[in-house]
Scaffold this motif. Structure first.
Motif, PDB file in Angstrom:
ATOM      1  N   THR A   2       0.841  -1.328  -0.126  1.00  0.00           N
ATOM      2  CA  THR A   2       0.046   0.094  -0.147  1.00  0.00           C
ATOM      3  C   THR A   2       0.886   1.161   0.052  1.00  0.00           C
ATOM      4  O   THR A   2       2.094   1.083   0.501  1.00  0.00           O
ATOM      5  CB  THR A   2      -0.831   0.097   1.229  1.00  0.00           C
ATOM      6  N   ILE A   3       0.230   2.480  -0.172  1.00  0.00           N
ATOM      7  CA  ILE A   3       1.019   3.489  -0.413  1.00  0.00           C
ATOM      8  C   ILE A   3       1.603   4.109   1.119  1.00  0.00           C
ATOM      9  O   ILE A   3       2.614   4.624   1.141  1.00  0.00           O
ATOM     10  CB  ILE A   3       0.172   4.755  -0.772  1.00  0.00           C
ATOM     11  N   VAL A   4       0.612   3.785   1.952  1.00  0.00           N
ATOM     12  CA  VAL A   4       0.996   3.957   3.647  1.00  0.00           C
ATOM     13  C   VAL A   4       2.283   3.132   3.825  1.00  0.00           C
ATOM     14  O   VAL A   4       3.302   3.384   4.223  1.00  0.00           O
ATOM     15  CB  VAL A   4       0.027   3.608   4.474  1.00  0.00           C
ATOM     16  N   ARG A   6       4.545   1.704   1.757  1.00  0.00           N
ATOM     17  CA  ARG A   6       5.686   2.235   1.003  1.00  0.00           C
ATOM     18  C   ARG A   6       6.244   3.451   1.647  1.00  0.00           C
ATOM     19  O   ARG A   6       7.362   3.839   1.633  1.00  0.00           O
ATOM     20  CB  ARG A   6       5.179   2.648  -0.409  1.00  0.00           C
ATOM     21  N   ALA A   7       5.251   4.413   2.297  1.00  0.00           N
ATOM     22  CA  ALA A   7       5.620   5.505   2.791  1.00  0.00           C
ATOM     23  C   ALA A   7       6.554   5.477   4.190  1.00  0.00           C
ATOM     24  O   ALA A   7       7.491   5.928   4.483  1.00  0.00           O
ATOM     25  CB  ALA A   7       4.621   6.684   3.201  1.00  0.00           C
ATOM     26  N   GLU A  45      -5.553   7.327   3.569  1.00  0.00           N
ATOM     27  CA  GLU A  45      -4.246   6.898   3.344  1.00  0.00           C
ATOM     28  C   GLU A  45      -3.335   7.810   2.849  1.00  0.00           C
ATOM     29  O   GLU A  45      -2.101   8.056   3.033  1.00  0.00           O
ATOM     30  CB  GLU A  45      -4.412   5.815   2.200  1.00  0.00           C
ATOM     31  N   THR A  46      -3.906   9.052   2.276  1.00  0.00           N
ATOM     32  CA  THR A  46      -2.926  10.167   1.596  1.00  0.00           C
ATOM     33  C   THR A  46      -2.619  10.773   2.903  1.00  0.00           C
ATOM     34  O   THR A  46      -1.413  11.204   3.044  1.00  0.00           O
ATOM     35  CB  THR A  46      -3.950  10.985   0.740  1.00  0.00           C
ATOM     36  N   ALA A  49       0.097   8.583   4.574  1.00  0.00           N
ATOM     37  CA  ALA A  49       1.294   8.555   4.186  1.00  0.00           C
ATOM     38  C   ALA A  49       2.209  10.008   4.032  1.00  0.00           C
ATOM     39  O   ALA A  49       3.342   9.801   4.198  1.00  0.00           O
ATOM     40  CB  ALA A  49       1.017   8.244   2.662  1.00  0.00           C
ATOM     41  N   LEU A  76      10.330  13.293  -3.749  1.00  0.00           N
ATOM     42  CA  LEU A  76       9.062  12.403  -3.823  1.00  0.00           C
ATOM     43  C   LEU A  76       8.627  12.788  -5.225  1.00  0.00           C
ATOM     44  O   LEU A  76       8.199  11.911  -5.897  1.00  0.00           O
ATOM     45  CB  LEU A  76       7.864  13.001  -2.776  1.00  0.00           C
ATOM     46  N   TRP A  81       6.004   9.827  -6.599  1.00  0.00           N
ATOM     47  CA  TRP A  81       4.985   9.730  -5.537  1.00  0.00           C
ATOM     48  C   TRP A  81       3.592  10.520  -6.010  1.00  0.00           C
ATOM     49  O   TRP A  81       3.554  11.474  -6.960  1.00  0.00           O
ATOM     50  CB  TRP A  81       5.386  10.326  -4.181  1.00  0.00           C
ATOM     51  N   PRO A  82       2.398  10.119  -5.527  1.00  0.00           N
ATOM     52  CA  PRO A  82       1.237  11.086  -5.986  1.00  0.00           C
ATOM     53  C   PRO A  82       1.445  12.556  -5.716  1.00  0.00           C
ATOM     54  O   PRO A  82       1.823  12.863  -4.381  1.00  0.00           O
ATOM     55  CB  PRO A  82       0.162  10.460  -5.223  1.00  0.00           C
ATOM     56  N   ILE A  85       0.398  13.977  -2.231  1.00  0.00           N
ATOM     57  CA  ILE A  85       1.136  13.495  -1.185  1.00  0.00           C
ATOM     58  C   ILE A  85       2.647  14.597  -1.249  1.00  0.00           C
ATOM     59  O   ILE A  85       2.952  15.150  -0.292  1.00  0.00           O
ATOM     60  CB  ILE A  85       1.659  12.085  -1.132  1.00  0.00           C
TER      61      ILE A  85
END
Length: 182
Positions: A2-4, A6-7, A45-46, A49, A76, A81-82, A85
């Motif tokens: 998940t993005i979290v 990964r962060a 999640e955003t 993260a 980032l 990264w998105p 974020i």
């Protein structure tokens, strides 16, 4: 992954060597989960993260300008990264005020400032967590920052100006939590 997740992995790689800063980041991420009711469900999640990543710019591995929100956001962005974020990292906890103090507003403006519930919640999580991860009130945190930095330091000057405005962000996030918990 998940993005979290990964962060969290990236934050640990870059911030754990910094000691107490890592304690702060871990506590901010935990606090972000606690205040998740301040944001729409699809933004949790955003928020979390960004909480993990908000201080990666302090890492000697990526810090180039020595202005951590900018260094973190640039890193980032370069690593895909998105955008949401990246922009939260760039603008967390009053970075625009410090950028002005440092003469770096143009550089920070590479990243759009979006004043929204996720940014408010990130401010709440960051500015109610002390430098070693301890829970503080907003006022205690600002007092701690002002005591840690001498009056001539750009960080001190930033917080003299930014504190009342960021207190409003904290209050908005707290109101959203209350409204969503009722």
């Amino acid at each position: 992954m998940t993005i979290v997740a990964r962060a969290e992995v990236l934050a640990e790689q870059l911030v754990a060597p910094l000691g107490r800063r890592w304690s702060h980041v871990q506590a901010v991420a935990a606090r972000a989960r606690e205040v998740a009711a301040a944001v729409p469900g699809d933004e949790v999640e955003t928020l979390v993260a960004a909480a993990w990543l908000h201080d990666i710019g302090y890492s000697d591995q990526i810090g180039q300008t020595r202005f951590h929100p900018l260094d973190g956001a640039r890193f980032l962005r370069a690593h895909g990264w998105p955008v949401s974020i990246v922009n939260l990292v760039a603008h967390h906890s009053g970075a625009r005020f410090e950028a002005a103090e440092r003469g770096m507003s143009n550089e920070l403006n590479e990243f759009p400032f979006v004043d929204n519930p996720v940014l408010d919640a990130l401010v709440l999580a960051d500015l109610t967590t002390g430098p070693s991860g301890e829970r503080l009130s907003y006022d205690e945190r600002i007092s701690e920052i002002l005591q840690r930095y001498p009056e001539a330091d750009p960080v001190h000057r930033t917080w003299v100006k930014a504190a009342p405005i960021l207190k409003e962000a904290v209050m908005r996030a707290e109101l959203r939590i209350s409204a969503n918990s009722a």
